[in-house]
Scaffold this active site. Structure first.
Site: not given
Ligand SMILES: Cc1cc2nc3c(=O)[nH]c(=O)nc-3n(C[C@H](O)[C@H](O)[C@H](O)COP(=O)(O)O)c2cc1C
Ligand SMILES: CCCCC(=O)C(=O)O
Length: 373
Positions: A255, A166, A292, A257, A175
């Site tokens: 992405s 990532t 979705r 994220h 956030r």
């Molecule tokens: C609660 C949560 C935690 C996440 N943690 C990580 C993470 O630890 N590492 C990461 O690369 N992406 C993380 N993501 C991003 C997801 O990999 C992804 O890019 C994203 O959730 C996709 O969008 P969607 O939730 O609309 O399907 C996180 C997303 C959420 C909602």
């Molecule tokens: C430290 C991990 C945080 C994960 C998280 O919430 C994200 O990547 O979106």
């Protein structure tokens, strides 16, 4: 109505509402929320809703199914589980339940470095359901090379078949909901288990996950450390996509994220065509954010992705139904995509093409930057 009813009944917004009723408000907000004013978060879903698909007709059949090949492995559908942190916030079985459901449906799982279950246990649970289960490991490069190296060794030993690095998190996003709720620690009894007993951790304790501005040199060091394919997650600029290809990266995951990092980032599906154009088929491009339903997967494929990932819906399904809930979600998404593919006149996922994507409006038009018919 004649013939079997093939369209699955599935309402992603209702699933999220049911999960909300199950979860502590600060945990719901941690999962649901995004950075800043949550524009990037909203745009991920809204951008899909602004696009329409032009079906092709009289193409005959039958189709040959929804299978795709990604990094040399056949996947039953162009769908995977994106890495999300802390599944045990959603359900006591946490990542084990997610892994079993993903494996049972043949859906590749990207397990997170910030998982509340160690990667070895996640892969073991998946393989117990399905010996062929594909599990990838998501990694944040850490400032101390030995820490990164140990995490990579754990992922390799566990049997992960790719590393998802990532790269959109040189610092942590703001956030808004977590700041408002004062949510910054896991509740007692839960921990980021992959971070246990690493160099620099107290004996038996865990280290914090650093968000750290790594550079291309650090990626090269990672390349020298492992033979696993490297997938870069969070690439949005076409110039970075080109550099990634030149640096020998094996795949990209477009992405923002889930809207949790840069609030001004475009929707993932809006960033996809330019990245896919820059890559020009040299490596596979995946996408996540706002996916979705089957039409979203179809749009992503038409715009150049080989597969699409889901994040939050998996956590909502986990919160409401544990393993069975996630199994149902993943099977439903696959069935929904299969139906959409057929309705678009496609025989296989690769049949979906960019000329079938239009921007809604009257008259509808080709999305900007896309070639005309
Ligand atoms: C609660 C949560 C935690 C996440 N943690 C990580 C993470 O630890 N590492 C990461 O690369 N992406 C993380 N993501 C991003 C997801 O990999 C992804 O890019 C994203 O959730 C996709 O969008 P969607 O939730 O609309 O399907 C996180 C997303 C959420 C909602
Ligand atoms: C430290 C991990 C945080 C994960 C998280 O919430 C994200 O990547 O979106």
């Amino acid at each position: 109505m004649t013939g079997p009813r093939t369209g699955p009944a599935y309402d992603p917004a209702a699933l999220a509402r049911r999960a909300r009723a199950q979860l502590l408000p600060e945990h719901y907000d941690f999962i649901a929320g995004g950075a800043g004013e949550e524009r990037a978060l909203r745009e991920n879903e809204d951008a899909f809703a602004r696009l329409a698909l032009l079906p092709r007709v009289l193409r005959g059949g039958p189709g040959s199914g929804t299978r795709v090949t990604v990094l040399g492995r056949e996947w039953p559908a162009p769908l995977f589980v994106s890495p999300t942190a802390f599944h045990r916030l959603a359900h006591p079985d946490g990542e084990l339940a997610t892994a079993r459901a993903a494996a049972a449906t043949g859906t590749p799982l990207v397990t997170g470095m910030a998982a509340t279950t160690a990667v070895a246990d996640v892969v073991a649970a998946a393989r117990a359901r399905n010996p062929e289960a594909v599990v990838w490991f998501q990694l944040y490069l850490q400032p101390e090379h030995e820490v990164t190296a140990e995490l990579v060794r754990r992922a390799e030993r566990a049997g992960c078949s790719a590393l998802v690095v990532t790269v959109d998190s040189p610092v942590f996003g703001s956030r808004t909901r977590d700041l408002r709720n004062g949510f910054h620690d896991l509740p007692p009894g839960l921990a980021a288990e992959n971070m246990r007993d690493l160099p620099g951790a107290a004996p038996g304790g865990t280290r914090d996950i650093a968000m750290w501005p790594a550079g291309w040199d650090d990626l090269r060091r990672l390349r020298d450390l492992t033979d696993l394919p490297l997938v870069l997650k969070g690439v949005l600029h076409p110039a970075d996509a080109r550099t990634a290809v030149e640096q020998g990266v094996d795949a990209l995951l477009v992405s923002n994220h889930g809207g949790r990092q840069l609030d001004a980032a475009p929707a993932a599906v809006e960033a996809l065509p330019a990245v896919a154009g820059a890559v020009a088929g040299r490596i596979p491009v995946l996408v996540d954010g706002g996916v979705r339903r089957g039409t979203d997967i179809a749009l992503a494929l038409a715009l150049g992705a080989v597969a699409a990932g889901v994040g939050r819906p998996v956590l909502w399904a986990l919160a409401t139904g544990g393993e069975d809930g996630v199994t149902e979600l993943l099977s439903t998404l696959r069935a929904d995509f299969a139906q959409v593919l057929a309705l678009c006149g496609g025989h296989r996922p690769g049949d979906l093409t960019a000329d079938q994507v239009v921007a809604r409006g009257f008259p509808y038009h080709r999305p900007k930057g896309e070639p005309a018919w």
